[in-house]
Design an enzyme around this catalytic site. Sequence first.
Site, PDB file in Angstrom:
ATOM      1  N   ASN A   9       0.886  -1.168   0.000  1.00  0.00           N
ATOM      2  CA  ASN A   9       0.000   0.000   0.000  1.00  0.00           C
ATOM      3  C   ASN A   9       0.917   1.210   0.000  1.00  0.00           C
ATOM      4  O   ASN A   9       1.479   1.572   1.018  1.00  0.00           O
ATOM      5  CB  ASN A   9      -0.896  -0.024   1.248  1.00  0.00           C
ATOM      6  CG  ASN A   9      -1.684   1.267   1.394  1.00  0.00           C
ATOM      7  OD1 ASN A   9      -1.905   1.982   0.418  1.00  0.00           O
ATOM      8  ND2 ASN A   9      -2.122   1.562   2.604  1.00  0.00           N
ATOM      9  N   LYS A  11       0.343   4.350  -0.459  1.00  0.00           N
ATOM     10  CA  LYS A  11      -0.152   5.632   0.074  1.00  0.00           C
ATOM     11  C   LYS A  11       0.219   6.766  -0.890  1.00  0.00           C
ATOM     12  O   LYS A  11       0.223   6.558  -2.094  1.00  0.00           O
ATOM     13  CB  LYS A  11       0.387   5.850   1.485  1.00  0.00           C
ATOM     14  CG  LYS A  11       0.173   4.615   2.373  1.00  0.00           C
ATOM     15  CD  LYS A  11       0.404   4.856   3.827  1.00  0.00           C
ATOM     16  CE  LYS A  11       0.145   3.571   4.593  1.00  0.00           C
ATOM     17  NZ  LYS A  11       0.163   3.763   6.022  1.00  0.00           N
ATOM     18  N   HIS A  95      -9.472   2.356   4.491  1.00  0.00           N
ATOM     19  CA  HIS A  95      -8.210   2.428   5.244  1.00  0.00           C
ATOM     20  C   HIS A  95      -8.369   3.441   6.382  1.00  0.00           C
ATOM     21  O   HIS A  95      -9.079   4.433   6.247  1.00  0.00           O
ATOM     22  CB  HIS A  95      -7.079   2.849   4.305  1.00  0.00           C
ATOM     23  CG  HIS A  95      -5.736   2.727   4.930  1.00  0.00           C
ATOM     24  ND1 HIS A  95      -5.230   3.674   5.788  1.00  0.00           N
ATOM     25  CD2 HIS A  95      -4.799   1.749   4.859  1.00  0.00           C
ATOM     26  CE1 HIS A  95      -4.036   3.282   6.210  1.00  0.00           C
ATOM     27  NE2 HIS A  95      -3.754   2.119   5.659  1.00  0.00           N
ATOM     28  N   GLU A  97      -6.553   5.710   7.394  1.00  0.00           N
ATOM     29  CA  GLU A  97      -6.214   7.099   7.027  1.00  0.00           C
ATOM     30  C   GLU A  97      -7.376   7.764   6.295  1.00  0.00           C
ATOM     31  O   GLU A  97      -7.579   8.974   6.411  1.00  0.00           O
ATOM     32  CB  GLU A  97      -4.915   7.117   6.193  1.00  0.00           C
ATOM     33  CG  GLU A  97      -3.702   6.833   7.074  1.00  0.00           C
ATOM     34  CD  GLU A  97      -2.556   6.125   6.389  1.00  0.00           C
ATOM     35  OE1 GLU A  97      -2.487   6.112   5.146  1.00  0.00           O
ATOM     36  OE2 GLU A  97      -1.711   5.559   7.116  1.00  0.00           O
ATOM     37  N   GLU A 167      -5.970  -3.782  10.509  1.00  0.00           N
ATOM     38  CA  GLU A 167      -4.839  -2.889  10.707  1.00  0.00           C
ATOM     39  C   GLU A 167      -5.063  -2.050  11.962  1.00  0.00           C
ATOM     40  O   GLU A 167      -5.756  -1.024  11.906  1.00  0.00           O
ATOM     41  CB  GLU A 167      -4.685  -1.952   9.495  1.00  0.00           C
ATOM     42  CG  GLU A 167      -4.462  -2.676   8.194  1.00  0.00           C
ATOM     43  CD  GLU A 167      -3.785  -1.769   7.170  1.00  0.00           C
ATOM     44  OE1 GLU A 167      -2.719  -2.142   6.686  1.00  0.00           O
ATOM     45  OE2 GLU A 167      -4.321  -0.679   6.892  1.00  0.00           O
ATOM     46  N   GLY A 173       2.614   2.535  10.601  1.00  0.00           N
ATOM     47  CA  GLY A 173       3.675   3.521  10.427  1.00  0.00           C
ATOM     48  C   GLY A 173       4.410   3.873  11.705  1.00  0.00           C
ATOM     49  O   GLY A 173       5.192   4.811  11.750  1.00  0.00           O
ATOM     50  N   SER A 213       3.077  -1.915  10.337  1.00  0.00           N
ATOM     51  CA  SER A 213       4.512  -2.105  10.580  1.00  0.00           C
ATOM     52  C   SER A 213       4.990  -3.528  10.272  1.00  0.00           C
ATOM     53  O   SER A 213       5.881  -4.054  10.952  1.00  0.00           O
ATOM     54  CB  SER A 213       4.883  -1.700  12.007  1.00  0.00           C
ATOM     55  OG  SER A 213       4.644  -0.313  12.204  1.00  0.00           O
TER      56      SER A 213
HETATM   57  P1  PGA Z   1       2.776   0.419   7.498  1.00  0.00           P
HETATM   58  O1  PGA Z   1       1.327   0.762   6.872  1.00  0.00           O
HETATM   59  O2  PGA Z   1       3.167  -0.921   6.968  1.00  0.00           O
HETATM   60  O3  PGA Z   1       3.661   1.542   7.017  1.00  0.00           O
HETATM   61  O4  PGA Z   1       2.600   0.410   8.989  1.00  0.00           O
HETATM   62  C1  PGA Z   1       0.369  -0.238   6.710  1.00  0.00           C
HETATM   63  C2  PGA Z   1      -0.883   0.321   6.091  1.00  0.00           C
HETATM   64  O5  PGA Z   1      -1.292   1.425   6.450  1.00  0.00           O
HETATM   65  O6  PGA Z   1      -1.488  -0.330   5.217  1.00  0.00           O
END
Ligand code: PGA
Length: 250
Positions: A9, A11, A95, A97, A167, A173, A213
């Site tokens: 992903n 982003k 997601h 976000e 998630e 992140g 992560s």
């Molecule tokens: P990350 O993000 O692996 O950077 O923690 C995962 C995601 O938001 O899909």
Amino acid sequence: MRKPFICGNWKMYKTVAEAVAFVEAARGLVAGAEGVEIGIAAPATALKSLADAARGSNIRVGGENCHWEKEGAFTGEISPGMLLEAGCSFVVLGHSERRQYFGETSGVVNKKVKAALAAGLDVIMCCGETLAEREAGKTALVVEGHVADGLAGLAAGDLARVVVAYEPVWAIGTGRTATPAQAQEVHAGIRELLARLFGPAAAEALRIQYGGSVKPENVGEIMAQPDVDGALVGGASLKPDSFAKLVNYR
Ligand code: PGA
């Protein structure tokens, strides 16, 4: 048997040129991955070029979001059909976000899930609790709400084209991964809920990804959990060698 699905992903990272360069570097590194499905969700501007560059490889390309209408006066939005035409076979929806920064509710996510499936896209639908919700003991409540509301109105047969991504927001992140046991506990709860809502066969067949992560160093122990069927990976999916290690986790 559920086929593991490892998906990047990206982003809001990667220009068209960077996306194409990534696939040119990565496709050979992942070509030998047997029994694993591989995907990349990328920014809308890069999708067409990315899909063209990935043609003939085992890398699927997907969008990170879409609108629920086919077309219309929705400035800045992209329809499921537009993603399909650009070469996408799936879309990530709901997601955290999107929920956190763009006000997406599970009701909105549900409309998008239905529209994407109707257009012929597979769906990765995300769910997950914040740190405050986990500490308040509300993890199961929040996650089950996201899943039940996001998938409301679907038929059991639709689930064959749906992947749920768990998630935890506190793990995205942050470098703080859920322990394999924490992931397994929530994944098992999601599968139980799906069995109640859609029947045991559909629940057993549906893949549940973990995200938050995930890195080459921890992907193996997460994937070893019985109800973890893949990973949705942000930061560690941005470099071809790291992405290839995730895909070749076995
Ligand atoms: P990350 O993000 O692996 O950077 O923690 C995962 C995601 O938001 O899909």
